[in-house]
Design an enzyme around this catalytic site. Structure first.
Site, mmCIF file in Angstrom:
data_model
loop_
_atom_site.group_PDB
_atom_site.id
_atom_site.type_symbol
_atom_site.label_atom_id
_atom_site.label_comp_id
_atom_site.label_asym_id
_atom_site.label_seq_id
_atom_site.Cartn_x
_atom_site.Cartn_y
_atom_site.Cartn_z
ATOM 1 N N CYS A 146 0.200 0.505 0.663
ATOM 2 C CA CYS A 146 0.329 0.612 -0.880
ATOM 3 C C CYS A 146 0.768 1.944 -1.293
ATOM 4 O O CYS A 146 0.312 2.932 -1.195
ATOM 5 C CB CYS A 146 -1.318 0.747 -1.423
ATOM 6 S SG CYS A 146 -1.285 0.645 -2.998
ATOM 7 N N CYS A 149 -0.703 3.485 -4.368
ATOM 8 C CA CYS A 149 -1.923 4.430 -3.892
ATOM 9 C C CYS A 149 -1.414 5.608 -3.429
ATOM 10 O O CYS A 149 -2.231 6.708 -3.549
ATOM 11 C CB CYS A 149 -2.869 3.379 -3.037
ATOM 12 S SG CYS A 149 -3.131 1.691 -3.649
ATOM 13 N N ASP A 150 -0.902 5.499 -2.299
ATOM 14 C CA ASP A 150 -0.496 6.682 -1.122
ATOM 15 C C ASP A 150 0.787 7.355 -1.279
ATOM 16 O O ASP A 150 0.732 8.492 -1.098
ATOM 17 C CB ASP A 150 -0.466 5.992 0.261
ATOM 18 C CG ASP A 150 -1.956 5.381 0.543
ATOM 19 O OD1 ASP A 150 -2.999 5.885 -0.171
ATOM 20 O OD2 ASP A 150 -2.135 4.651 1.481
HETATM 21 C C1 LIG Z 1 -4.655 1.563 2.687
HETATM 22 C C2 LIG Z 1 -4.982 1.166 1.349
HETATM 23 C C3 LIG Z 1 -5.164 2.041 0.160
HETATM 24 C C4 LIG Z 1 -5.272 1.938 -0.998
HETATM 25 N N1 LIG Z 1 -5.380 3.007 -1.828
HETATM 26 C C5 LIG Z 1 -5.777 2.692 -3.393
HETATM 27 C C6 LIG Z 1 -5.758 3.888 -4.034
HETATM 28 O O1 LIG Z 1 -5.768 5.112 -3.534
HETATM 29 N N2 LIG Z 1 -6.145 3.680 -5.453
HETATM 30 C C7 LIG Z 1 -6.465 2.161 -6.005
HETATM 31 O O2 LIG Z 1 -6.775 2.121 -6.980
HETATM 32 N N3 LIG Z 1 -6.357 1.302 -4.915
HETATM 33 C C8 LIG Z 1 -5.943 1.524 -3.732
HETATM 34 N N4 LIG Z 1 -5.810 0.424 -2.855
HETATM 35 C C9 LIG Z 1 -6.229 -1.018 -3.373
HETATM 36 C C10 LIG Z 1 -7.563 -1.073 -3.652
HETATM 37 O O3 LIG Z 1 -8.254 -0.852 -2.380
HETATM 38 C C11 LIG Z 1 -7.842 -2.551 -3.814
HETATM 39 O O4 LIG Z 1 -7.210 -3.170 -5.204
HETATM 40 C C12 LIG Z 1 -9.323 -3.004 -4.418
HETATM 41 O O5 LIG Z 1 -9.876 -2.574 -3.103
HETATM 42 C C13 LIG Z 1 -9.569 -4.422 -4.457
HETATM 43 O O6 LIG Z 1 -10.860 -4.492 -4.840
HETATM 44 P P1 LIG Z 1 -11.539 -6.081 -4.751
HETATM 45 O O7 LIG Z 1 -13.062 -5.838 -4.779
HETATM 46 O O8 LIG Z 1 -10.816 -7.027 -5.342
HETATM 47 O O9 LIG Z 1 -11.389 -6.491 -3.051
HETATM 48 P P2 LIG Z 1 -11.460 -5.300 -1.482
HETATM 49 O O10 LIG Z 1 -11.563 -4.198 -1.923
HETATM 50 O O11 LIG Z 1 -10.532 -6.178 -0.764
HETATM 51 O O12 LIG Z 1 -12.977 -6.140 -1.004
HETATM 52 C C14 LIG Z 1 -13.228 -7.602 -0.725
HETATM 53 C C15 LIG Z 1 -14.397 -7.959 -0.118
HETATM 54 O O13 LIG Z 1 -14.642 -8.997 0.379
HETATM 55 C C16 LIG Z 1 -15.039 -9.412 1.426
HETATM 56 N N5 LIG Z 1 -14.626 -10.755 1.976
HETATM 57 C C17 LIG Z 1 -13.690 -11.144 2.284
HETATM 58 N N6 LIG Z 1 -13.447 -12.542 2.471
HETATM 59 C C18 LIG Z 1 -14.930 -12.726 2.650
HETATM 60 C C19 LIG Z 1 -15.722 -13.885 3.104
HETATM 61 N N7 LIG Z 1 -15.002 -14.970 3.202
HETATM 62 N N8 LIG Z 1 -16.996 -13.962 2.622
HETATM 63 C C20 LIG Z 1 -17.564 -12.940 2.540
HETATM 64 N N9 LIG Z 1 -17.221 -11.744 2.050
HETATM 65 C C21 LIG Z 1 -15.665 -11.571 2.305
HETATM 66 C C22 LIG Z 1 -14.515 -8.133 2.305
HETATM 67 O O14 LIG Z 1 -15.351 -7.949 3.400
HETATM 68 C C23 LIG Z 1 -14.626 -7.045 1.426
HETATM 69 O O15 LIG Z 1 -15.711 -6.419 1.183
HETATM 70 C C24 LIG Z 1 -5.704 0.773 -1.535
HETATM 71 C C25 LIG Z 1 -5.459 -0.499 -0.500
HETATM 72 C C26 LIG Z 1 -5.302 -0.155 0.467
HETATM 73 C C27 LIG Z 1 -5.059 -1.405 1.560
#
Ligand SMILES: Cc1cc2nc3c(=O)[nH]c(=O)nc-3n(C[C@H](O)[C@H](O)[C@H](O)COP(=O)(O)OP(=O)(O)OC[C@H]3O[C@@H](n4cnc5c(N)ncnc54)[C@H](O)[C@@H]3O)c2cc1C
Length: 362
Positions: A146, A149-150
């Protein structure tokens, strides 16, 4: 096997799921949040994607930045404070054909009046040595998926960086990184890009981007203290290998939304992102809402995920209050299955005919 009946069930404990939990718990809806246990291969971690990163510098409210896992711990404590119930188990099957929706796990069957899907998306990785998270590789210490992000982190500023990929994501990440990097090498397996013309043209015209064609990355090199120091490249035409020094590697080969469980039951785009209606989080199944990265292939940020998590909780609350919520077709539907036009002027009968919704106008 234990059976649970709940008004609001949320799947996923990233920023979207936990924000939905905070809002619905405060609305006294006693949400149950189900998350998959940590699984490196399937890329699931309670707390979501931010659990695999260190500095989060762009989440509002933390002027000095905050560690990803520490931020998610705060989210979770806030959701717990208002009474969210947590269950950590794999969901093996879902049935969205009628309400209450049915979710099956090894030890539980859960019936849900409303379902909020916040299962996120997983970055695709190359699966090469050096790519895994620290301490098994340099993930989080020079390897990222990302750039938004980084990219602005101090370790990448005025350094030579590598981006891998040939699609729109790679062009966008490389172009963005040129704001900070001294040079960006874009490594691509072929001699042609998959990206759209407009994105290609922008990247090809950027003097800070150097294209490395017909080349694969075999290994990410580094040291425990310094993090990434370079990549080992192999030219796929000549088989020649060489080391390209670099302070960071951005893997930009796309994302995969975590939606396998819902295939055939919810409308999705061609990649598998769940489609939601207009400016709401409603899916094509009344009572099922989707928020965060699982329905957003565009912004993919913690703050936007949290924002749509809030929206999903408010949409579910509205649905449970027997009020109409938007449908992808433009009409709105209530818990009882009544359809109304989006301006609430008319009730749509099952045969498609319209009846005025304001008795005083009849
Ligand atoms: C390395 C990295 C660095 C990042 N840094 C930043 C940053 O600095 N700033 C920023 O704003 N964003 C950052 N992001 C992006 C940010 O992390 C995501 O946009 C955000 O986490 C999305 O949130 P979410 O709740 O939609 O999903 P996620 O954070 O992906 O959470 C999804 C959840 O669903 C669960 N899950 C998945 N499939 C299933 C299933 N079948 N059954 C039950 N549970 C399930 C997973 O275990 C997880 O807990 C970064 C991403 C990455 C990979």
């Amino acid at each position: 096997m234990k059976t649970l009946n709940r008004e609001v069930v949320i799947i996923g404990s990233g920023p979207a799921g936990l924000t939905a939990a905070i809002y619905s718990a405060r609305a006294n809806l006693k949400p149950l949040l189900i998350d998959a246990p940590a699984d490196a291969e399937k890329q699931t971690t309670p707390g979501g994607q931010l659990m695999i990163t260190t500095d989060v510098e762009n989440y509002p409210g933390f002027a000095s930045g905050i560690d990803g896992p520490a931020l998610m711990e705060e989210f979770r404590k806030q959701a717990e404070r208002f009474g969210t119930e947590f269950l950590e188990e794999w969901i093996t099957d879902v049935d969205l054909s009628e309400r209450p929706f049915q979710l099956e796990m090894a030890n539980h069957i859960v019936y849900a009046q409303t379902l909020i899907i916040a299962t996120g998306a997983s970055a695709k990785w190359l699966g090469i040595p050096g790519e895994a998270k620290v301490p098994n590789g340099f993930g989080g210490h020079g390897v990222s998926a990302c750039a938004t992000c980084d990219g602005p982190l101090p370790g990448f500023r005025n350094k030579d960086l590598v981006v891998v990929g040939g699609g729109d994501t790679a062009m966008e990440e490389a172009t963005f990184l040129t704001r900070y990097a001294s040079k960006v090498s874009l490594v691509h397996r072929r001699d042609k890009l998959r990206a759209s013309k407009i994105m290609q043209d922008k990247a090809l015209a950027n003097p800070k981007i150097d294209f490395v064609w017909n080349t694969a990355i075999e290994e990410i090199l580094g040291e425990p203290e310094a993090g990434v120091t370079g990549v080992r490249l192999r030219n796929l035409k000549t088989e020649e290998t060489r080391v390209l020094p670099s302070a960071g590697v951005f893997i930009a080969i796309g994302h995969r939304p975590n939606t396998d469980l819902f295939k055939g039951q919810l409308d999705m785009d061609e990649v598998g992102y769940i489609l939601t209606a207009g400016r709401t989080t409603a899916t094509n199944v009344p009572g099922v809402f989707a928020c965060g990265d699982v329905q957003d292939s565009n912004y993919r940020q913690a703050v936007t995920a949290a924002g749509t998590g809030c929206m999903a909780a408010l949409d579910a609350e509205r649905f449970l209050d027997h009020l109409p919520v938007a449908m992808p077709g433009g009409d709105e539907v209530t818990m009882e299955g009544e359809h109304v036009t989006s301006d609430h002027e008319a009730i749509i009968e099952p045969d498609g005919s319209m009846v005025p919704n304001h008795p005083e106008n009849i």
